[in-house]
Motif scaffolding. Structure first.
Motif, PDB file in Angstrom:
ATOM      1  N   ALA A 168      28.331  15.765 -42.566  1.00 26.35           N
ATOM      2  CA  ALA A 168      28.268  14.302 -42.495  1.00 26.35           C
ATOM      3  C   ALA A 168      29.655  13.681 -42.682  1.00 26.35           C
ATOM      4  N   VAL A 169      30.431  14.211 -43.615  1.00 26.51           N
ATOM      5  CA  VAL A 169      31.797  13.704 -43.840  1.00 26.51           C
ATOM      6  C   VAL A 169      32.632  13.882 -42.575  1.00 26.51           C
ATOM      7  N   LYS A 170      32.484  15.022 -41.916  1.00 24.71           N
ATOM      8  CA  LYS A 170      33.212  15.264 -40.658  1.00 24.71           C
ATOM      9  C   LYS A 170      32.746  14.292 -39.579  1.00 24.71           C
ATOM     10  N   ALA A 171      31.432  14.114 -39.434  1.00 29.86           N
ATOM     11  CA  ALA A 171      30.892  13.225 -38.398  1.00 29.86           C
ATOM     12  C   ALA A 171      31.305  11.776 -38.629  1.00 29.86           C
ATOM     13  N   ALA A 172      31.460  11.391 -39.881  1.00 33.90           N
ATOM     14  CA  ALA A 172      31.847  10.013 -40.201  1.00 33.90           C
ATOM     15  C   ALA A 172      33.359   9.798 -40.110  1.00 33.90           C
ATOM     16  N   LYS A 186      24.197  11.054 -35.385  1.00 37.15           N
ATOM     17  CA  LYS A 186      24.466  10.675 -33.995  1.00 37.15           C
ATOM     18  C   LYS A 186      25.718   9.791 -33.940  1.00 37.15           C
ATOM     19  N   PRO A 187      26.565  10.013 -32.931  1.00 37.41           N
ATOM     20  CA  PRO A 187      27.813   9.239 -32.824  1.00 37.41           C
ATOM     21  C   PRO A 187      27.604   7.719 -32.866  1.00 37.41           C
ATOM     22  N   GLU A 188      26.517   7.245 -32.274  1.00 36.97           N
ATOM     23  CA  GLU A 188      26.292   5.789 -32.264  1.00 36.97           C
ATOM     24  C   GLU A 188      25.937   5.231 -33.648  1.00 36.97           C
ATOM     25  N   ASN A 189      25.674   6.096 -34.616  1.00 37.31           N
ATOM     26  CA  ASN A 189      25.325   5.650 -35.972  1.00 37.31           C
ATOM     27  C   ASN A 189      26.435   5.943 -36.984  1.00 37.31           C
ATOM     28  N   LYS A 190      27.650   6.139 -36.484  1.00 39.42           N
ATOM     29  CA  LYS A 190      28.776   6.485 -37.352  1.00 39.42           C
ATOM     30  C   LYS A 190      29.004   5.425 -38.438  1.00 39.42           C
TER      31      LYS A 190
END
Length: 183
Positions: free
Chosen positions: A54-58, A93-97
């Motif tokens: 999650a930290v990486k995705a954010a 999901k990228p759209e929920n960053k």
């Protein structure tokens, strides 16, 4: 050179090394080294793979590797798994960053706060809760129940600190058993 002084010095050095190493608990089966930053340690914990993803995705890796200091209430994988079905997948999901970033930064407080410091503030508070802000701007509260420290999110959900005072080069991690969800 005096052999007794050499033996005493070696024993003292060995004891000091053990004390320094023992200062930080193991987390997720891995040693947490005070010389490493929050991200460098977290990636080694088998209990925090969801948090690390999650930290990486954010896009928060660089922030959590910076000087800080930060206090991080780090939810374990089981805490993420306890969220309603599909929540983690949706957040990743990228759209929920933006939403993911808000949830994650609701677990981070500026400064290097030991569990004892947080507990002392809670015990001293007239209502038994220490009220403070996460870097997201969301409200957090701490309460001591018996020998346990709990961190509450804005919705009244509590995460129990299961491993406290995991020192990092740029702050401290307190492992919690729940995800703190902002409003």
């Amino acid at each position: 050179m005096n052999p007794m002084k050499t033996v005493a010095a070696a024993a003292l050095a060995s004891t000091f090394a053990t004390v320094v190493f023992a200062a930080n608990p193991m987390v997720g089966g891995a040693p947490m080294l005070e010389t490493k930053n929050i991200v460098e340690n977290a990636v080694n914990s088998a209990d925090h793979t969801t948090l690390v993803a999650a930290v990486k995705a954010a896009g928060l890796v660089d922030t959590l590797q910076s000087d800080g200091p930060f206090t991080v209430f780090a939810p374990v994988n089981m805490a993420f798994a306890a969220l309603p079905d599909g929540t983690v997948e949706t957040l990743l999901k990228p759209e929920n960053k933006g939403m993911l970033t808000k949830v994650l930064t609701a677990h981070v407080v500026a400064g290097d706060w030991s569990a004892a410091d947080i507990a002392a503030k809670a015990r001293a508070a007239s209502d038994g809760f220490y009220h403070f802000k996460a870097v997201s701007g969301d409200a957090l509260s701490a309460q001591v129940k018996g020998d346990n420290l709990y961190i509450y999110d804005e919705n009244g959900n509590a995460g129990k600190v299961t491993i406290a005072d995991v020192d990092q080069s740029n702050g401290v991690i307190h492992v919690v058993d729940a995800v703190l969800v902002p409003k």
